[in-house]
Design a protein around this motif. Structure first.
Motif, short mmCIF file in Angstrom:
data_model
loop_
_atom_site.label_atom_id
_atom_site.label_comp_id
_atom_site.label_asym_id
_atom_site.label_seq_id
_atom_site.Cartn_x
_atom_site.Cartn_y
_atom_site.Cartn_z
N ALA A 70 11.19 73.68 36.86
CA ALA A 70 10.38 74.05 38.02
C ALA A 70 9.35 72.96 38.34
O ALA A 70 9.13 72.63 39.51
CB ALA A 70 9.67 75.38 37.77
N GLY A 71 8.75 72.38 37.29
CA GLY A 71 7.77 71.31 37.52
C GLY A 71 8.41 70.06 38.09
O GLY A 71 7.85 69.42 38.99
N ILE A 72 9.59 69.71 37.58
CA ILE A 72 10.29 68.53 38.11
C ILE A 72 10.73 68.77 39.56
O ILE A 72 10.66 67.86 40.40
CB ILE A 72 11.50 68.20 37.22
N TRP A 73 11.15 70.00 39.88
CA TRP A 73 11.56 70.31 41.25
C TRP A 73 10.37 70.20 42.21
O TRP A 73 10.52 69.69 43.33
CB TRP A 73 12.17 71.70 41.30
N ILE A 74 9.20 70.65 41.78
CA ILE A 74 8.01 70.50 42.62
C ILE A 74 7.69 69.02 42.84
O ILE A 74 7.34 68.61 43.95
CB ILE A 74 6.81 71.24 41.98
N ALA A 75 7.82 68.21 41.79
CA ALA A 75 7.57 66.77 41.92
C ALA A 75 8.55 66.12 42.90
O ALA A 75 8.16 65.29 43.72
CB ALA A 75 7.66 66.10 40.55
N VAL A 76 9.82 66.51 42.82
CA VAL A 76 10.81 65.96 43.74
C VAL A 76 10.48 66.37 45.18
O VAL A 76 10.62 65.56 46.12
CB VAL A 76 12.23 66.44 43.34
N GLN A 77 10.05 67.60 45.38
CA GLN A 77 9.66 68.05 46.71
C GLN A 77 8.51 67.21 47.26
O GLN A 77 8.52 66.83 48.44
CB GLN A 77 9.25 69.52 46.67
N GLN A 78 7.53 66.91 46.42
CA GLN A 78 6.39 66.11 46.87
C GLN A 78 6.83 64.70 47.27
O GLN A 78 6.30 64.13 48.22
CB GLN A 78 5.32 66.04 45.78
N VAL A 79 7.80 64.16 46.56
CA VAL A 79 8.31 62.83 46.91
C VAL A 79 8.98 62.87 48.28
O VAL A 79 8.74 62.00 49.14
CB VAL A 79 9.30 62.34 45.84
N PHE A 80 9.80 63.89 48.53
CA PHE A 80 10.47 64.00 49.83
C PHE A 80 9.46 64.22 50.95
O PHE A 80 9.61 63.65 52.05
CB PHE A 80 11.49 65.14 49.80
N ILE A 81 8.45 65.02 50.70
CA ILE A 81 7.43 65.26 51.72
C ILE A 81 6.68 63.98 52.06
O ILE A 81 6.48 63.64 53.23
CB ILE A 81 6.45 66.36 51.24
N GLY A 82 6.28 63.24 51.04
CA GLY A 82 5.56 61.98 51.28
C GLY A 82 6.42 60.96 52.01
O GLY A 82 5.94 60.27 52.93
N LEU A 83 7.70 60.86 51.64
CA LEU A 83 8.59 59.92 52.33
C LEU A 83 8.76 60.31 53.79
O LEU A 83 8.76 59.45 54.68
CB LEU A 83 9.95 59.89 51.62
N ALA A 84 8.93 61.61 54.06
CA ALA A 84 9.12 62.06 55.44
C ALA A 84 7.88 61.80 56.29
O ALA A 84 7.97 61.34 57.43
CB ALA A 84 9.47 63.55 55.45
N LEU A 85 6.70 62.06 55.74
CA LEU A 85 5.47 61.84 56.50
C LEU A 85 5.24 60.36 56.75
O LEU A 85 4.74 59.97 57.82
CB LEU A 85 4.28 62.44 55.74
#
Length: 262
Positions: A70-85
């Motif tokens: 769950a923690g790794i999945w949250i980290a991956v989500q943050q990476v995708f969000i930052g890249l998109a922004l």
């Protein structure tokens, strides 16, 4: 004696790492901050400083172990969000470079290209020139500060949480990507109209006076006319770029809201 248990350690790690991943991903893709001329150590250090500054104001993080799935999945989500922004802002400068490509093609300077370390490919010299002008306008309008301010507000619109992102939110990014062609063409349109008119006149001249070498006369005329128009048009691009930058800031907020929607 101060004692720290494993739960407190997880809390401190999560409060730093997850915002850090989102901020560092923005540093990689955003204009100015993500330029290849800036060393990676500087980007990582700047992202760490910003994370330390804003982490106390982000509120409680999900109570999951950092190294769990769950923690790794949250980290991956943050990476995708930052890249998109970051891509939202990068699209603005891609539109400016596209305008330079269009203008250079009409002026006959499409062959004048050199390697651009920012894109990793050969770029027309006019596209690079207009990108530098857009970057200077971006700095003059404090766009880097407004971009960071809008990015920080995404932590309120799209907080760090357990759960999947709304897949329909990526449509906002795809819709905004159309500005590469639309805004690029609008920015280059004044010069394209004039240069196409000149090329049409040279084509008619070639049919009426065939002994005149259009290839020898047309290139200097197109080049000098294009350079003259650039000296007139480039100083007038600030309002257009300012509106484009303002639109990108609103798209950042709209993208965060769309990704957070259930």
């Amino acid at each position: 004696m101060i004692s720290v248990d494993i739960e407190q350690l997880y809390t401190w790690l999560n409060a730093f790492l997850w915002p850090f991943f989102r901020i560092l991903s923005l540093m990689i893709t955003a204009p100015l901050l993500g330029e290849s001329a800036i060393p990676s150590q500087v980007k990582i250090g700047f992202a760490a400083i910003v994370t330390i500054a804003i982490a106390p104001a982000l509120g409680p993080m999900p109570e999951v172990p950092t190294g769990s799935f769950a923690g790794i999945w949250i980290a991956v989500q943050q990476v995708f969000i930052g890249l998109a922004l970051g891509l939202v802002m990068r699209i603005v400068f891609a539109a400016v470079q596209t305008a330079g490509e269009f203008i250079g093609l009409q002026m006959g300077l499409s062959f004048a290209s050199f390697f651009d370390p920012a894109t990793g490919a050969n770029t027309a010299v006019l596209a690079r020139l207009m990108n530098v002008v857009a970057m200077l306008v971006f700095l003059a309008l404090n766009g880097h500060l407004l971009m960071l301010g809008g990015f920080m507000r995404t932590f309120d619109l799209l907080p760090i949480r357990i759960g999947a992102l709304n897949p329909n939110g990526w449509g906002v990014l795809f819709e905004w990507s159309s500005q590469v062609m639309v805004s690029g063409m609008l920015l280059a349109l004044p010069l394209i109209i004039v240069l196409l008119t000149i090329n049409l006149a040279l084509g008619i001249l070639n049919r009426t006076a065939q002994q005149l070498s259009v290839f020898a006369v047309g290139f200097p005329i197109s080049l000098m006319t294009g350079l003259t128009l650039l000296t007139i048009v480039l100083p007038q691009t600030t309002p257009f770029l300012s509106r484009l930058f303002d639109s990108s800031y609103s798209v950042i907020a709209r993208l965060a809201q769309a990704l957070a929607a259930p």
